[in-house]
Design a protein around this motif. Structure first.
Motif, mmCIF file in Angstrom:
data_model
loop_
_atom_site.group_PDB
_atom_site.id
_atom_site.type_symbol
_atom_site.label_atom_id
_atom_site.label_comp_id
_atom_site.label_asym_id
_atom_site.label_seq_id
_atom_site.Cartn_x
_atom_site.Cartn_y
_atom_site.Cartn_z
ATOM 1 N N ASN A 26 -57.661 1.241 -69.712
ATOM 2 C CA ASN A 26 -57.552 0.322 -71.086
ATOM 3 C C ASN A 26 -58.573 0.286 -72.111
ATOM 4 O OD1 ASN A 26 -55.386 -1.423 -70.093
ATOM 5 N ND2 ASN A 26 -56.391 -2.688 -69.420
ATOM 6 N N GLU A 27 -59.800 1.425 -71.687
ATOM 7 C CA GLU A 27 -60.262 1.551 -72.888
ATOM 8 C C GLU A 27 -60.358 2.826 -73.678
ATOM 9 O OE1 GLU A 27 -64.058 0.396 -73.595
ATOM 10 O OE2 GLU A 27 -62.774 -0.850 -73.126
ATOM 11 N N ARG A 28 -59.263 4.175 -72.792
ATOM 12 C CA ARG A 28 -59.291 5.540 -73.276
ATOM 13 C C ARG A 28 -58.606 6.503 -72.739
ATOM 14 N NH1 ARG A 28 -65.593 7.127 -71.259
ATOM 15 N NH2 ARG A 28 -65.359 7.258 -73.493
ATOM 16 N N HIS A 29 -57.976 7.144 -72.805
ATOM 17 C CA HIS A 29 -56.836 7.857 -72.616
ATOM 18 C C HIS A 29 -57.437 9.178 -71.500
ATOM 19 C CE1 HIS A 29 -53.383 10.820 -72.625
ATOM 20 N NE2 HIS A 29 -54.507 11.866 -72.821
ATOM 21 N N PHE A 30 -56.731 9.428 -70.337
ATOM 22 C CA PHE A 30 -57.168 9.688 -69.731
ATOM 23 C C PHE A 30 -55.685 11.209 -69.311
ATOM 24 C CE2 PHE A 30 -59.903 6.722 -68.241
ATOM 25 C CZ PHE A 30 -61.105 6.949 -68.227
ATOM 26 N N ASP A 31 -56.439 12.336 -69.204
ATOM 27 C CA ASP A 31 -55.114 13.459 -68.756
ATOM 28 C C ASP A 31 -54.722 13.439 -67.183
ATOM 29 O OD1 ASP A 31 -55.294 14.296 -71.429
ATOM 30 O OD2 ASP A 31 -57.240 14.791 -71.200
ATOM 31 N N LEU A 32 -55.311 12.643 -66.546
ATOM 32 C CA LEU A 32 -54.924 12.811 -65.116
ATOM 33 C C LEU A 32 -56.498 11.671 -64.608
ATOM 34 C CD1 LEU A 32 -54.025 15.321 -63.086
ATOM 35 C CD2 LEU A 32 -55.946 14.162 -61.998
ATOM 36 N N ILE A 33 -55.296 11.218 -63.451
ATOM 37 C CA ILE A 33 -56.630 10.083 -62.667
ATOM 38 C C ILE A 33 -56.728 9.961 -60.725
ATOM 39 C CG2 ILE A 33 -56.281 7.330 -62.284
ATOM 40 C CD1 ILE A 33 -54.644 7.077 -64.455
ATOM 41 N N LEU A 34 -57.812 10.295 -60.488
ATOM 42 C CA LEU A 34 -58.022 10.876 -59.334
ATOM 43 C C LEU A 34 -58.302 9.419 -58.189
ATOM 44 C CD1 LEU A 34 -60.012 13.680 -58.626
ATOM 45 C CD2 LEU A 34 -57.939 13.797 -58.416
ATOM 46 N N LEU A 35 -57.147 9.067 -57.505
ATOM 47 C CA LEU A 35 -56.747 7.410 -57.082
ATOM 48 C C LEU A 35 -57.148 7.797 -55.583
ATOM 49 C CD1 LEU A 35 -56.420 4.827 -57.661
ATOM 50 C CD2 LEU A 35 -53.984 5.123 -58.121
ATOM 51 N N ASP A 36 -57.876 6.750 -55.205
ATOM 52 C CA ASP A 36 -58.468 6.762 -53.247
ATOM 53 C C ASP A 36 -57.678 5.529 -53.289
ATOM 54 O OD1 ASP A 36 -59.238 7.218 -51.309
ATOM 55 O OD2 ASP A 36 -61.113 5.621 -51.400
ATOM 56 N N VAL A 37 -57.000 5.300 -52.096
ATOM 57 C CA VAL A 37 -56.181 4.143 -51.235
ATOM 58 C C VAL A 37 -57.123 3.110 -50.940
ATOM 59 C CG1 VAL A 37 -54.761 4.479 -49.942
ATOM 60 C CG2 VAL A 37 -54.000 6.059 -50.930
ATOM 61 N N MET A 38 -58.456 3.752 -50.615
ATOM 62 C CA MET A 38 -58.525 2.290 -49.578
ATOM 63 C C MET A 38 -59.842 1.934 -50.184
ATOM 64 S SD MET A 38 -56.963 2.001 -46.670
ATOM 65 C CE MET A 38 -58.025 0.787 -45.719
#
Ligand code: CA
Length: 228
Positions: free
Chosen positions: A41-53
């Motif tokens: 919500n704070e800033r723009h990202f070009d890509l997100i690496l998201l862990d599941v656990m």
């Protein structure tokens, strides 16, 4: 280019941050899903690496919420749970790609570059084909000439690797690094690779009119369609 890493394992998150910064990316880390939301919500990202656990809301939950809010940022899921259900679940919720832990950093960087090139909306191919050989990476079905072939997990990984690079030579160094996640190659590992390769070739090539996998003497292997 700015990347957000949502990962609760601090050492892994830090190591990834350093690798990505070395490649010239700006990187932020969130250790929980809530922190991740805050940063998105704070800033723009070009890509997100998201862990599941993750503690609290897991990665799938975070991903669903982001997509419900119509956030179009490409998301690469990092999962240790290498099961069909998880892959389907991640892709259904709007992930653009996934990587199974432990992974090799060069593989991660290659995926990130590919995702940034193609942008969001085009998922990584789920069905891979070479002439009459076909693999579905979600259902884990492998067919040759319409005939189902039963592969072990490692043989499957090996074949997926070859199919994604069809027409190009794959060396034992590449297999050691990307399929076996070993950076220092040794003779015993070469033997292990060769044993798996022999079994795989027996299953997908024996009894068919032409082989799909070929040995390039002294270099490695290549999967290609006939007459190419
Ligand atoms: Ca985790």
């Amino acid at each position: 280019m700015r990347i957000l890493i949502v990962e609760d394992e601090t050492k892994l998150a830090q190591a990834l941050k350093e690798s990505l910064e070395y490649e010239g990316f700006d990187v932020d880390i969130a250790h929980t899903g809530e922190d991740g939301f805050f940063l998105v919500n704070e800033r723009h990202f070009d890509l997100i690496l998201l862990d599941v656990m993750l503690p609290g809301r897991d990665g799938f939950d975070v991903l669903s919420t982001l997509r419900k809010r119509d956030l179009q940022t490409p998301v690469l899921i990092l999962t240790a749970k290498d099961t069909v259900e998880d892959r389907v679940s991640g892709l259904d919720r709007g992930a653009d790609d996934y990587l199974v832990k432990p992974f090799a950093v060069p593989e991660l960087l290659a995926r990130i570059r590919a995702m940034l090139r193609r942008g969001r909306g085009e998922q990584r191919a789920v069905v891979l084909k070479a002439a009459d050989l076909e693999m579905n990476v979600v259902t884990r079905d492998v067919l040759r000439g319409g005939q189902a072939i039963d592969l072990t997990a490692k043989e499957f990984e090996l074949l997926e690797y070859l199919l994604r690079r069809q027409g190009t030579v794959v060396t034992r160094e590449m297999l050691a690094r990307d399929v076996w996640n070993v950076s220092v190659r040794a003779v015993p590992l070469d033997n292990v690779i060769d044993v798996h390769m022999t079994r795989l070739r027996k299953k997908i090539d024996q009894g068919f009119a032409y082989p799909a996998i070929h040995t390039i003497r002294g270099v490695g292997f290549i999967l290609r369609e006939p007459n190419r």
